[in-house]
Design an enzyme around this catalytic site. Structure first.
Site, PDB file in Angstrom:
ATOM      1  N   GLU A   9      -4.780   2.490  -3.872  1.00 47.64           N
ATOM      2  CA  GLU A   9      -3.411   2.467  -3.664  1.00 47.64           C
ATOM      3  C   GLU A   9      -3.573   1.582  -3.263  1.00 47.64           C
ATOM      4  OE1 GLU A   9      -4.935   4.368   0.053  1.00 47.64           O
ATOM      5  OE2 GLU A   9      -5.524   4.457  -1.806  1.00 47.64           O
ATOM      6  N   ASP A  23       0.982  -1.161  -0.227  1.00 43.75           N
ATOM      7  CA  ASP A  23       0.033   0.057   0.352  1.00 43.75           C
ATOM      8  C   ASP A  23       1.155   1.501   0.023  1.00 43.75           C
ATOM      9  OD1 ASP A  23      -3.155   0.815   0.552  1.00 43.75           O
ATOM     10  OD2 ASP A  23      -1.685   2.163   1.661  1.00 43.75           O
ATOM     11  N   ASP A  82      -2.471   9.971  -9.847  1.00 43.73           N
ATOM     12  CA  ASP A  82      -2.585   9.035 -10.892  1.00 43.73           C
ATOM     13  C   ASP A  82      -0.990   8.998 -11.190  1.00 43.73           C
ATOM     14  OD1 ASP A  82      -5.535   9.153 -10.691  1.00 43.73           O
ATOM     15  OD2 ASP A  82      -5.882   9.577 -12.264  1.00 43.73           O
ATOM     16  N   HIS A 117      -6.275  14.971  -7.781  1.00 44.97           N
ATOM     17  CA  HIS A 117      -6.236  13.674  -8.287  1.00 44.97           C
ATOM     18  C   HIS A 117      -5.121  13.350  -9.379  1.00 44.97           C
ATOM     19  CE1 HIS A 117      -9.254  11.830  -5.422  1.00 44.97           C
ATOM     20  NE2 HIS A 117      -9.619  13.318  -5.961  1.00 44.97           N
TER      21      HIS A 117
END
Length: 345
Positions: free
Chosen positions: A259, A216, A233, A229
């Site tokens: 993620e 993670d 990305d 965002h």
């Protein structure tokens, strides 16, 4: 992207129900058979199937008799109707052709048009002989028309085969796209879970260990909230690339959540999986990222679970064990790897 054996199985196409599709090579062989039949049936020097018109001359300017006959056939204009010349020496145009005046001294020529499935004129089937014919009657013309129909059938088979192969390719591409995460290019959740199931069965039958890593990205929500965002990305794409560089072709990397990544390591012991996970951690943390003029470090936390430690665990149980180890890594301060153990449950 790495492609484990399970992934290749995942992408395999189902059978086409037994429908036979002739290859281009098989069609060419069938056309050769038609030529042989025509040559024997009409007792001529050659039977030629010519598509298009005026092929390129040989680079050395010479040709053997067979190619000279083929060149002669290609030089003749495509015609919507059958053409029969019982003696080329008496024909106003053909009498001046080099293949009539010189070797191979063609004296008889007959041709029937060949059409594609849209009825477009694409070629002709030709009969060639070195002696003139007294006559070429209606019965012979019908037989030549029948041979032309056989050629047209083979062209249809070739077209259907090409269409079938093209459709198979498109279907495979669509199927592959359905297995890939569109943002980061790894296997998506459904695909990586199926790969895990296939590899678990394979490893169990082979008596080999199976390990997995749940990784993670640390503080990802903070990156999204601070930089947006689109920046998030971009970070995910870069992290996925670094994780991918740490695994072997027989191993698989998939996006398990927003993620979160799932890495399947068939045949890997617990110690090997820990080494892979540590290599991943270092690969992510080793190079700072710059977004919007701000430079910061990326880190991951990961949990590792293996059938070495849990020999009877199902794939769901292994993931659950790895998740518990991941949370332990987060609680311990992040940017670290924790191995699942019974005492963590």
């Amino acid at each position: 992207m790495t492609k484990p054996a399970a992934a290749m199985q995942l992408e395999a196409q189902p059978p086409d129900g037994g429908t036979a599709q002739a290859s281009a090579g098989e069609v060419e062989q069938q056309l050769l058979r038609i030529r042989r039949i025509g040559k024997r049936l009409f007792d001529v020097a050659d039977c030629v199937i010519a598509f298009g018109q005026i092929p390129p001359e040989p680079s050395n300017g010479t040709s053997h008799p067979g190619s000279a006959i083929a060149d002669f056939c290609h030089r003749q204009s495509l015609s919507d109707v059958p053409v029969v010349v019982v003696d080329t020496c008496n024909h106003p145009l053909l009498a001046r052709d080099r293949a009539v005046l010189d070797a191979p001294h063609i004296r008889f020529y007959a041709a029937h048009p060949v059409r594609n499935q849209e009825q477009g004129l694409v070629g002709r089937i030709c009969l060639i002989d070195h002696v003139p014919r007294a006559d070429f009657g209606q019965a012979e013309r019908q037989l030549l028309a029948d041979l032309a129909s056989l050629v047209e059938r083979e062209l249809l088979v070739r077209s259907m085969s090409a269409s079938h192969l093209d459709l198979q390719k498109k279907n495979k591409n669509l199927r592959r796209k359905s297995l890939i995460d569109p943002l980061i290019g790894t296997w998506n959740r459904g695909a990586i879970m199926r790969i895990l199931t296939i590899e678990a069965i394979r490893c169990d039958k082979a008596g080999a260990p199976l390990s997995l890593i749940v990784a993670d990205l640390d503080y990802f929500k903070r990156i999204n909230d601070t930089y947006g965002h689109q920046a998030g990305d971009t970070v995910l794409v870069k992290v996925a690339s670094r994780l991918r560089s740490c695994i072997r072709p027989q191993e698989a990397l998939g996006r398990y959540g927003g993620e979160e990544f799932l890495i399947v390591l068939p045949g890997a012991s617990s110690a090997t999986a820990m080494a892979v996970a540590e290599r991943m951690r270092q690969a992510v943390a080793s190079q700072p990222e710059t977004i919007g003029g701000t430079t910061f470090n990326l880190t991951i936390s990961a949990g590792v679970a293996s059938t070495d430690m849990f020999p009877t665990a199902t794939t769901e149980e292994l993931i659950s064990r790895a998740d518990v180890a991941l949370y332990a890594a987060k609680d311990a301060g992040r940017n670290r790897i924790v191995k699942a153990a019974p005492e963590l449950s």
